[in-house]
Design a protein around this motif. Sequence first.
Motif, PDB file in Angstrom:
ATOM      1  N   TRP A 201     125.351   7.894 -45.530  1.00 25.41           N
ATOM      2  CA  TRP A 201     126.472   7.364 -46.328  1.00 25.41           C
ATOM      3  C   TRP A 201     125.907   7.012 -47.701  1.00 25.41           C
ATOM      4  O   TRP A 201     125.075   6.125 -47.828  1.00 25.41           O
ATOM      5  N   MET A 202     126.372   7.701 -48.732  1.00 25.71           N
ATOM      6  CA  MET A 202     125.905   7.478 -50.095  1.00 25.71           C
ATOM      7  C   MET A 202     126.632   6.268 -50.692  1.00 25.71           C
ATOM      8  O   MET A 202     127.870   6.264 -50.780  1.00 25.71           O
ATOM      9  N   LEU A 203     125.876   5.253 -51.076  1.00 27.86           N
ATOM     10  CA  LEU A 203     126.472   4.082 -51.715  1.00 27.86           C
ATOM     11  C   LEU A 203     126.773   4.366 -53.186  1.00 27.86           C
ATOM     12  O   LEU A 203     126.267   5.333 -53.769  1.00 27.86           O
ATOM     13  N   TYR A 204     127.597   3.521 -53.795  1.00 29.54           N
ATOM     14  CA  TYR A 204     128.046   3.738 -55.174  1.00 29.54           C
ATOM     15  C   TYR A 204     127.010   3.235 -56.177  1.00 29.54           C
ATOM     16  O   TYR A 204     126.413   2.176 -56.001  1.00 29.54           O
ATOM     17  N   TYR A 205     126.823   4.019 -57.228  1.00 26.63           N
ATOM     18  CA  TYR A 205     125.844   3.704 -58.260  1.00 26.63           C
ATOM     19  C   TYR A 205     126.451   2.777 -59.321  1.00 26.63           C
ATOM     20  O   TYR A 205     127.670   2.598 -59.421  1.00 26.63           O
ATOM     21  N   ASP A 206     125.580   2.203 -60.123  1.00 32.11           N
ATOM     22  CA  ASP A 206     125.970   1.317 -61.220  1.00 32.11           C
ATOM     23  C   ASP A 206     126.618   2.150 -62.330  1.00 32.11           C
ATOM     24  O   ASP A 206     125.993   3.050 -62.897  1.00 32.11           O
ATOM     25  N   ILE A 207     127.879   1.864 -62.641  1.00 33.29           N
ATOM     26  CA  ILE A 207     128.592   2.629 -63.665  1.00 33.29           C
ATOM     27  C   ILE A 207     128.504   1.986 -65.046  1.00 33.29           C
ATOM     28  O   ILE A 207     129.039   2.536 -66.017  1.00 33.29           O
ATOM     29  N   THR A 208     127.839   0.831 -65.152  1.00 30.30           N
ATOM     30  CA  THR A 208     127.851   0.131 -66.439  1.00 30.30           C
ATOM     31  C   THR A 208     127.124   0.873 -67.560  1.00 30.30           C
ATOM     32  O   THR A 208     127.403   0.592 -68.735  1.00 30.30           O
ATOM     33  N   PRO A 209     126.194   1.825 -67.280  1.00 25.62           N
ATOM     34  CA  PRO A 209     125.634   2.592 -68.399  1.00 25.62           C
ATOM     35  C   PRO A 209     126.590   3.628 -68.993  1.00 25.62           C
ATOM     36  O   PRO A 209     126.280   4.239 -70.016  1.00 25.62           O
ATOM     37  N   ALA A 210     127.751   3.855 -68.360  1.00 24.28           N
ATOM     38  CA  ALA A 210     128.641   4.940 -68.766  1.00 24.28           C
ATOM     39  C   ALA A 210     129.137   4.779 -70.203  1.00 24.28           C
ATOM     40  O   ALA A 210     129.464   3.665 -70.647  1.00 24.28           O
ATOM     41  N   ASN A 211     129.197   5.891 -70.898  1.00 21.05           N
ATOM     42  CA  ASN A 211     129.848   5.968 -72.204  1.00 21.05           C
ATOM     43  C   ASN A 211     131.084   6.846 -72.106  1.00 21.05           C
ATOM     44  O   ASN A 211     131.181   7.718 -71.231  1.00 21.05           O
ATOM     45  N   ILE A 212     132.026   6.641 -73.010  1.00 13.83           N
ATOM     46  CA  ILE A 212     133.101   7.605 -73.218  1.00 13.83           C
ATOM     47  C   ILE A 212     133.164   7.931 -74.708  1.00 13.83           C
ATOM     48  O   ILE A 212     132.746   7.133 -75.543  1.00 13.83           O
ATOM     49  N   ASP A 213     133.658   9.106 -74.987  1.00 12.76           N
ATOM     50  CA  ASP A 213     133.887   9.472 -76.378  1.00 12.76           C
ATOM     51  C   ASP A 213     135.188   8.794 -76.808  1.00 12.76           C
ATOM     52  O   ASP A 213     136.275   9.355 -76.706  1.00 12.76           O
ATOM     53  N   ILE A 214     135.058   7.561 -77.243  1.00 15.84           N
ATOM     54  CA  ILE A 214     136.226   6.741 -77.546  1.00 15.84           C
ATOM     55  C   ILE A 214     136.994   7.275 -78.748  1.00 15.84           C
ATOM     56  O   ILE A 214     138.219   7.098 -78.847  1.00 15.84           O
ATOM     57  N   GLY A 215     136.285   7.959 -79.651  1.00 17.64           N
ATOM     58  CA  GLY A 215     136.969   8.535 -80.803  1.00 17.64           C
ATOM     59  C   GLY A 215     137.947   9.622 -80.386  1.00 17.64           C
ATOM     60  O   GLY A 215     139.110   9.633 -80.808  1.00 17.64           O
TER      61      GLY A 215
END
Length: 356
Positions: A239-253
């Motif tokens: 069972w794969m646990l969920y990773y930390d998503i806080t490093p994620a970026n989005i192209d907000i522009g």
Amino acid sequence: MDANKDRIRCREVQTVEDDTVLTVTGDSISSSHHQFGFGFMGPGCPNTSFDDRGMPGNNGVYSYARRYFDMNGSIVDYDNYARTGYGTGDIISGRAGPDSCGNAWARVASPLGLATARIAKAKSDKHDAYHVTTGGVNNTNWTTVLTRLAKCRGYEFAAETLNSYGVFRFEWAAQGGKAGIITNGGGCNFWLDLPVGEDYYINVRVPRYDGPSQYAGVSADATFIVNSLLAAGADKVVWMLYYDITPANIDIGQYGWMQLKAYLPAALLTYVPPQPVSMLSPLIDPLWVGTVRGVISDLNWAIQLGVPFDPAVRVALPPPFTPGDIQITAEGGSPHPSPSGQDKLANTLASVLNGI
């Protein structure tokens, strides 16, 4: 057999004793959701890839499971029954309605039913049977919370950066302000204050996160799923646990500009810049990092409480992700893994399976 509709890769059988069948269930992490451009969640999931089955949001070739298949030459069959948006209840029972991208399930049994049948056949054919799954996040409303927050971030960026005429205005509306919106819920408001005529107003509602009320169900379902796989004869279950998503970026522009183009009336588009400007920004505002990490930790703990102790079973602790390991598109891309993130998950899976 209906299970073959979800066969992603196969090899010619060489030796019965050394051959392995890999089955996969789960959600968009395992399915996997790969968005190569900007679009909005809903039927069709525009700009989202798919494999030969033709179901956007479900690309078993892109998935970490296919990458593990490539690493392990003993696997003769890799079947992926995961679907974007599925919770643990959907894994167990199937879903009457479509997945998060509008694809019908359209199979004779549930994902768990197909997986256990394939495992039983593998054992009757004298193959080893490995199974990997994700699941639990879609039991909660976390995806909705995250999508709405990203939408608010897009409008916030638009009001601060794309406001060449000085007519955009934005505010957070939540108990505890912007910092408290994740767990408390609330919303945001965007105005176009016209110099002449009626102003235009957009409200985005962010629901209160409901995870704590769902965790007991996640644990119970995890127990049922794993025990069912073992009863079918699975040799190894991860069972794969969920990773930390806080490093994620989005192209907000790009995303903020596309939101204005999509939701403002045609008569008001003259206030929008003619072209977007790419600009990366954290998906998770620094104010939210601690809370988001707590949400992920609590969900992973609920999964671990449910996964039964057995020598053939492991939970896979997530690898550390960097910004480059996560997609930058929205809605639906970030925080799903990029190719390098999928590679990290595949390596983690290989390490855990090798340790069983």
